[in-house]
Scaffold this active site. Structure first.
Site, PDB file in Angstrom:
ATOM      1  N   HIS A 102      13.672 -10.543 -23.526  1.00 22.75           N
ATOM      2  CA  HIS A 102      13.965 -11.938 -23.119  1.00 22.75           C
ATOM      3  C   HIS A 102      12.726 -12.618 -22.534  1.00 22.75           C
ATOM      4  O   HIS A 102      12.834 -13.508 -21.696  1.00 22.75           O
ATOM      5  CB  HIS A 102      15.108 -11.983 -22.088  1.00 22.75           C
ATOM      6  CG  HIS A 102      16.297 -11.168 -22.481  1.00 22.75           C
ATOM      7  ND1 HIS A 102      17.334 -11.665 -23.226  1.00 22.75           N
ATOM      8  CD2 HIS A 102      16.588  -9.859 -22.270  1.00 22.75           C
ATOM      9  CE1 HIS A 102      18.232 -10.707 -23.434  1.00 22.75           C
ATOM     10  NE2 HIS A 102      17.795  -9.600 -22.877  1.00 22.75           N
ATOM     11  N   LYS A 135     -11.600 -27.014 -22.895  1.00 23.15           N
ATOM     12  CA  LYS A 135     -10.626 -26.340 -23.763  1.00 23.15           C
ATOM     13  C   LYS A 135     -11.226 -25.271 -24.662  1.00 23.15           C
ATOM     14  O   LYS A 135     -12.322 -25.405 -25.177  1.00 23.15           O
ATOM     15  CB  LYS A 135      -9.910 -27.366 -24.662  1.00 23.15           C
ATOM     16  CG  LYS A 135      -8.883 -28.221 -23.975  1.00 23.15           C
ATOM     17  CD  LYS A 135      -7.732 -27.461 -23.351  1.00 23.15           C
ATOM     18  CE  LYS A 135      -6.758 -26.905 -24.339  1.00 23.15           C
ATOM     19  NZ  LYS A 135      -5.980 -27.950 -25.006  1.00 23.15           N
ATOM     20  N   GLU A 146      -2.599 -20.117 -34.123  1.00 22.58           N
ATOM     21  CA  GLU A 146      -1.643 -21.214 -34.347  1.00 22.58           C
ATOM     22  C   GLU A 146      -1.475 -21.484 -35.837  1.00 22.58           C
ATOM     23  O   GLU A 146      -0.375 -21.737 -36.330  1.00 22.58           O
ATOM     24  CB  GLU A 146      -2.129 -22.484 -33.653  1.00 22.58           C
ATOM     25  CG  GLU A 146      -2.121 -22.379 -32.137  1.00 22.58           C
ATOM     26  CD  GLU A 146      -2.860 -23.556 -31.519  1.00 22.58           C
ATOM     27  OE1 GLU A 146      -2.221 -24.579 -31.273  1.00 22.58           O
ATOM     28  OE2 GLU A 146      -4.080 -23.458 -31.305  1.00 22.58           O
ATOM     29  N   SER A 194     -12.002 -28.805 -27.867  1.00 24.91           N
ATOM     30  CA  SER A 194     -11.302 -30.086 -27.961  1.00 24.91           C
ATOM     31  C   SER A 194     -12.337 -31.206 -27.974  1.00 24.91           C
ATOM     32  O   SER A 194     -13.381 -31.110 -27.322  1.00 24.91           O
ATOM     33  CB  SER A 194     -10.377 -30.239 -26.755  1.00 24.91           C
ATOM     34  OG  SER A 194     -10.120 -31.595 -26.504  1.00 24.91           O
TER      35      SER A 194
END
Ligand code: ARG
Length: 433
Positions: free
Chosen positions: A155, A282, A289, A276
């Site tokens: 979980h 970043k 992804e 970024s």
């Protein structure tokens, strides 16, 4: 050039021609179209269906074209309807009238079925090799961190400590199952469809066993209608890709989570991350992804194929021409993902200190404390309750189990003795195995 002009009074409408053509995407089957035709024409010659000298002329032309294709020098003619037409046109150019005999005892329906199978056989071998390499790289990643213990989750909550090797081992098992799934797909597709012709076979005395052997198939297919209308193998291959993409995506998701400031379990090397354009601080896990994102294309291909085949009456229908769009898109996507996946795992560094820190006061030894009491004669139910109460006590006191004294433990059960502290060490030694 058309393969079917005779019966028509007018030239095809340009728009209709453009709409029905498949050369823009089936041209990548050129190599397999030649390989299949070489076996077919050799058989036609051997069976005296066409004169041997014509057969050898055609084979020579096909071999010439094949060499050009393999050298990347074959120019696709976009004015051709499909790759079969394009290759035949070239053969006629090179072999003259003899070239017009190449398509004897064959239809494009069984020809495309063969081309796709030849393509899939090669593609599956490439994917299996890549998967084996990925398994090796995962093993290296795991061995490099073989002494690490990390929290196992259920979980997405800290559950029990596990060895890092066990954690990565789960992904190794997934990829091994993928390998066996692709091997299965290969086995089931390895039946040679040529000779089914349009749908009903041919009255020429063809030798399908010869063609099957020459092309490395187990044996010829059994039913002619099925041979030209079966796309199970395409669907199976794409399904295997879809399942593999689940595995890659789940791994990617973990790495994305683990690279967050909140987890900080891993650091992905700079070369495999991106920045970024606005936020200078970043460092983004784009590769993971995108591996996760690729599943969209892959599932899309699978759903496209399933939808395409549903409700098609026997035997060949032009709908099936569309299968290649999905097949190639899925095959390309999965290979791209596998390539980068295999590479990127060797560019992940575990942040041992953060992992250890996250396990402090996470009480993942609670099961072991309950087991300890059970081994000392308590029933597991009561032992579970006592361990739970100890967790509550720790939470109240803001303490880790390891910071309790034996007196603290004894407040909850007189079964506790000094050796309970040995049990607590399990947390940093991994699970009991
Ligand atoms: N281009 C077709 C395909 O990709 C093969 C030819 C099928 N035959 C036909 N009569 N249209 O499936």
């Amino acid at each position: 050039m058309k393969l079917w002009g005779g019966r028509f009074n007018t030239e095809p409408d340009k728009l209709a021609e453009k709409f029905t053509a498949s050369i823009s995407f089936d041209s990548r089957l050129a190599k397999f179209d030649c390989i299949g035709s070489i076996a077919h024409v050799k058989m036609l010659g051997k069976q005296s269906i066409i004169p041997l000298k014509d057969a050898s002329r055609i084979v020579k032309a096909l071999q010439f074209i094949l060499a050009k294709i393999e050298a990347g020098k074959f120019k696709i003619d976009p004015s051709c309807e499909d790759i079969h037409t394009n290759i035949e046109k070239e053969v006629i150019k090179l072999a003259g009238q003899a070239g017009k005999k190449m398509h004897t005892a064959r239809s494009r329906n069984d020809q495309i079925a063969l081309d796709e199978k030849l393509y899939l056989k090669e593609e599956i071998k490439i994917i299996i090799k890549k998967l084996e390499e990925s398994v090796e790289n995962l093993k290296k990643f795991s061995n490099k961190n073989k002494d690490m213990v990390i929290p196992g989750f259920t979980h997405l909550q800290h559950a029990q400590p596990v060895k890092f090797t066990e954690y990565i081992g789960a992904y190794i098992e997934m990829l091994k199952r993928d390998i066996s799934r692709f091997k299965d797909t290969f086995k089931r597709l390895n039946y040679m469809p040529l000779g089914a012709c349009a749908l009903a076979g041919t009255s020429f005395p063809i030798d399908r066993n010869f063609v099957s052997r020459a092309l490395g198939f187990t044996m010829p297919t059994k039913n002619t209608l099925d041979s030209v209308s079966d796309r199970d193998h395409v669907i199976e291959f794409v399904s295997a890709c879809a399942i593999l993409s689940i595995h890659l995506s789940r791994f990617a998701e973990e790495m994305i989570l683990w690279s967050t400031k909140e987890f900080a379990y891993i650091e992905i090397s700079d070369a495999f991350t991106t920045g970024s354009s606005i936020m200078p601080q970043k460092k983004n896990p784009d590769i993971f992804e995108l591996i996760r994102g690729r599943t969209g294309r892959i599932y899309g291909g699978l759903v496209g194929l399933l939808t395409l085949m549903k409700g098609l009456p026997l035997a060949y229908n032009s709908d099936m021409q569309e299968d290649k769009i999905h097949l190639f898109s899925v095959a390309d996507s999965i290979l791209d993902s596998l390539d980068i996946f295999s590479e990127v795992v060797s560019h992940i560094k575990l942040n041992n200190a953060c992992i250890k820190k996250s396990m402090f006061k996470d009480y993942t030894e609670a099961v072991e404390i309950a087991n300890y009491l059970t081994k000392k004669g308590l029933n597991f139910k009561d032992a579970h309750t006592i361990a739970g109460k100890l967790v509550l006590y720790c939470l109240k006191m803001d303490k880790d189990f390891s910071e309790l004294t034996i007196a603290d433990f004894k407040k909850y059960s007189d079964k506790f003795t000094e050796n309970v502290f040995d049990v607590l060490k399990v947390k940093y030694a991994g699970n009991l195995r």
